[in-house]
Design an enzyme around this catalytic site. Structure first.
Site, PDB file in Angstrom:
ATOM      1  N   LYS A  53       0.603  -1.362  -0.398  1.00 48.24           N
ATOM      2  CA  LYS A  53       0.552   0.013   0.018  1.00 48.24           C
ATOM      3  C   LYS A  53       0.702   1.412   0.175  1.00 48.24           C
ATOM      4  CE  LYS A  53      -3.839  -2.325   2.383  1.00 48.24           C
ATOM      5  NZ  LYS A  53      -4.823  -3.052   3.715  1.00 48.24           N
ATOM      6  N   GLN A  97      -5.095  -1.847   9.816  1.00 42.03           N
ATOM      7  CA  GLN A  97      -5.500  -2.653   9.272  1.00 42.03           C
ATOM      8  C   GLN A  97      -5.415  -4.408  10.435  1.00 42.03           C
ATOM      9  OE1 GLN A  97      -3.388  -3.519   5.780  1.00 42.03           O
ATOM     10  NE2 GLN A  97      -3.899  -5.955   6.548  1.00 42.03           N
ATOM     11  N   ASP A 120     -11.298   2.473   4.391  1.00 43.41           N
ATOM     12  CA  ASP A 120     -11.471   1.587   4.472  1.00 43.41           C
ATOM     13  C   ASP A 120     -12.968   1.109   3.758  1.00 43.41           C
ATOM     14  OD1 ASP A 120      -9.543  -0.621   4.460  1.00 43.41           O
ATOM     15  OD2 ASP A 120      -9.029  -0.469   6.925  1.00 43.41           O
TER      16      ASP A 120
END
Ligand code: GUN
Length: 288
Positions: A53, A97, A120
């Protein structure tokens, strides 16, 4: 006839190039989209995702800050970090994460992220807005799948879409997005009895199971579109999906490979969400 390949690598490349152009435009107005990625612990798969990412952000001219913590981090410490990132004007997207160590309540963390920076798409406000078809950051993997279908001219309207998996990250939201495009949606999961009975009726099959090469030709209808969200290792340690890619070739009409299918799309959509967050912030500043 062999199934057509749904090339996520190529489509994601195209999307990333479009993002790069928009990033350059924003830069002319003095704004660099910024993504903060928070990683707690040493999970090697998570570390690989997170590094990817960061690398992609930088390749597209965006800022990316990695905040890495040991797995002894407390919930309070993580929430304090999120507060700090929420009020940092240089950060437009925050990604924590998952999974998190067990002493940290995932829900508390997700709800602490400002919905305006929730790239997200996991915050309950984002999920709620998505459910009712209102403007929201869409979760990256389901969004990427919808982009792939659109790119290959596969219209879900009137089709029977069968989703295997009911996670909050993939299964549940992809079913909703397909429903919004007028598919008839069936959800299957680990407790479904006679799975093959459902999958054999699927015009579009979404496999998010987590079992290497589980779906073979015996599960699918001739002409089906097969989207493989799996990320597993086969008996030789090689990366593979939930679908037996070779075995379904003569039966499916379209199929995504692993790697090179859904995976690269997830990152591309994260980049797009972060860019859009920065663009929205600019629009607000202009109005004020
Ligand atoms: N873990 C596995 N997939 C994801 C994802 O899409 N976002 C986050 N934050 N964590 C994940």
């Amino acid at each position: 006839m062999a199934a057509k390949l749904i090339d996520g690598k190529a489509v994601s490349q195209k999307i990333k190039m479009q993002v790069k152009t928009r990033v350059e435009k924003l830069a002319q107005q003095g704004i660099v989209p910024g993504l903060a990625v928070v990683l707690v612990g040493e999970d090697s798969a998570s570390l690989t995702y997170v590094k990817n990412k960061k690398k992609t952000c930088e390749a597209l001219g965006m800022r990316s800050d990695l905040h890495q913590f040991p797995d002894t981090l407390t919930e309070q410490e993580l929430l304090a970090k999120i507060d700090e990132l929420n009020s940092d004007p240089g950060i437009h997207g925050i990604l924590v994460q998952l999974p998190l160590p067990q002493q940290i309540d995932e829900f508390k963390v997700i709800t602490a992220i400002s919905p305006e920076k929730d790239v997200d798409g996991f915050h309950p406000i984002s999920v709620g807005n998505m459910m009712i078809g209102k403007d929201a950051f869409l979760p990256c993997t389901p969004h990427g799948i919808m982009e792939l279908l659109a790119h290959y001219g596969i219209d879900p309207a009137g089709k029977h879409a069968v989703v295997i998996g009911r996670s909050n990250i993939v299964g549940k939201p992809i079913g909703q997005l397909l429903l919004q495009k007028d598919a008839t949606v069936t959800y299957c999961h680990s407790k479904t009895k006679d799975l093959a009975n459902f999958t054999a009726q699927a015009d579009i099959l979404i496999a998010a199971i987590g079992r290497a090469k589980f779906i073979d030709r015996t599960f699918i209808k001739p002409g089906a579109v097969i989207i493989d969200v799996g990320m597993n290792r086969d008996e030789n340690g090689k990366l593979c999906g939930d679908v037996d890619f070779e075995d379904v070739q003569e039966t499916a009409s379209f199929v995504t490979p692993v790697p090179g299918g859904v995976g690269p799309m997830t990152i591309a959509m994260l980049m797009e969400n972060t860019l859009e967050s920065a663009e929205k912030g600019l629009a607000k500043t202009k109005q004020a």
